[in-house]
Design an enzyme around this catalytic site. Structure first.
Site, PDB file in Angstrom:
ATOM      1  N   LEU A  44       0.863  -1.177   0.000  1.00 21.84           N
ATOM      2  CA  LEU A  44       0.000   0.000   0.000  1.00 21.84           C
ATOM      3  C   LEU A  44       0.899   1.227   0.000  1.00 21.84           C
ATOM      4  CD1 LEU A  44      -2.606  -1.153   2.658  1.00 21.84           C
ATOM      5  CD2 LEU A  44      -2.951  -0.991   0.192  1.00 21.84           C
ATOM      6  N   SER A  45       0.327   2.399  -0.282  1.00 22.52           N
ATOM      7  CA  SER A  45       1.195   3.583  -0.328  1.00 22.52           C
ATOM      8  C   SER A  45       1.901   3.784   1.002  1.00 22.52           C
ATOM      9  CB  SER A  45       0.396   4.833  -0.725  1.00 22.52           C
ATOM     10  OG  SER A  45      -0.580   5.119   0.242  1.00 22.52           O
ATOM     11  N   GLU A  46       1.267   3.343   2.113  1.00 22.10           N
ATOM     12  CA  GLU A  46       1.905   3.506   3.417  1.00 22.10           C
ATOM     13  C   GLU A  46       1.534   2.369   4.359  1.00 22.10           C
ATOM     14  OE1 GLU A  46       4.486   6.480   3.437  1.00 22.10           O
ATOM     15  OE2 GLU A  46       2.566   6.896   2.490  1.00 22.10           O
ATOM     16  N   THR A  47       2.538   1.927   5.112  1.00 23.30           N
ATOM     17  CA  THR A  47       2.298   1.047   6.248  1.00 23.30           C
ATOM     18  C   THR A  47       2.812   1.760   7.488  1.00 23.30           C
ATOM     19  OG1 THR A  47       2.456  -0.975   4.937  1.00 23.30           O
ATOM     20  CG2 THR A  47       2.820  -1.194   7.303  1.00 23.30           C
ATOM     21  N   VAL A  76       9.364   7.297   5.217  1.00 22.78           N
ATOM     22  CA  VAL A  76       9.088   8.702   4.914  1.00 22.78           C
ATOM     23  C   VAL A  76       8.938   9.492   6.222  1.00 22.78           C
ATOM     24  CG1 VAL A  76       8.044   8.286   2.654  1.00 22.78           C
ATOM     25  CG2 VAL A  76       6.603   8.218   4.696  1.00 22.78           C
TER      26      VAL A  76
END
Length: 286
Positions: A44-47, A76
């Site tokens: 996913l774009s972020e975990t 990030v």
């Protein structure tokens, strides 16, 4: 080892819209390389990884936690939608009893509070400064072709480039724009851009959304991010100045789409509120 994991759609009240984030609850420290491996696996774009800061902390009772965010490619420094998703897991799944949660992150302390059916994030507000067009001309052309560009700004704190399309364009034009974000990697020669925001002014009558946007971050392995809190930490500053408003309603018009309620504060920060939908819960087995 079993790690509780959840998928939460952020900045929406409906499953399968908004921006999905995976959220892991860490009872104990995790081997450093496993953070990235899990994020790559989740794809996913972020975990997000929520961790206890000291022995005796409790996901249902403590008010302060560590928080880190990973894309499928790297860590990030700030992710709004995964922070919203993390707060939702603590408030709604763990039934955390505190009115305000504090997250210790690479971007300092971030706070989240529950206000009716929204979670409000307290985020840094980032200024975007006028940008010399010549430096980023190739990147802009790769993104919008020959469309009319009204303004170009750069946020050095976030390495995001904000490109405002002409006010003659409506939301449908931004939504219909076919973007090949993979080409941005070769078009961006300066090394200073790590995220591209395309934005257009919204309905000026005071009803509906104040501005629209789309966001691309192939430099972080995310071709297009559905709804982006960190981009709105830049957009909020820009549009507040342009529109002369502190309270705004924004819509990020990706294919999934999502709505953000914005309140620019006088202390150099911004409150960004959104709803969430829990779509998956389970355990990672390592």
């Amino acid at each position: 080892m079993q790690i509780p994991i959840f998928t939460v759609d952020a900045f929406t009240h409906r499953p399968f819209s908004g921006n999905p984030a995976a959220v892991c609850l860490l009872e104990n420290d995790l081997d450093e390389d496993l953070h990235q491996k899990i994020a790559t696996e989740m794809n996913l774009s972020e975990t997000a990884f929520i961790r206890k800061l000291k022995p005796g902390d409790d996901f249902a009772k403590s008010s302060c936690f560590g928080l880190r965010w990973f894309t499928p490619a790297n860590e990030v420094p700030l992710c709004g939608h995964a922070t919203l998703a993390s707060a939702a897991v603590l408030f709604h799944v763990q039934k955390n009893t505190n009115s305000v949660l504090t997250f210790v992150t690479l971007s300092g302390e971030l706070k989240a509070r529950l206000v009716k059916d929204h979670i409000v994030l307290d985020l840094p507000l980032y200024t975007a400064y006028p940008q010399e067009l010549k430096e980023v001309e190739e990147l802009i052309k790769a993104a919008v072709g020959d469309m009319i560009v009204q303004d170009v700004r750069y946020s050095p704190d976030t390495k995001k480039l904000l490109v405002r399309l002409s006010d003659t364009y409506e939301r449908s034009v931004l939504e219909g724009l076919k973007v090949s974000a993979q080409h941005f990697l070769s078009a961006e020669k300066t090394g200073k851009v790590k995220g591209l925001i395309l934005t257009v002014k919204g309905n000026s009558s005071g009803k509906g959304h104040d501005f629209y946007s789309r966001y691309f971050a192939p430099w972080y392995g995310v071709l297009e991010d559905p709804v982006t809190g960190s981009a709105h930490a830049v957009l909020s500053s820009y549009w507040s100045e342009q529109l002369g408003k502190k309270e705004m309603l924004a819509f990020q018009c990706s294919r999934r789409g999502g709505e953000l309620k914005i309140s620019v504060r006088s202390d150099g920060r911004v409150d960004i509120a959104g709803q969430t939908a829990l779509v998956l819960k389970g355990n990672l087995t390592l």
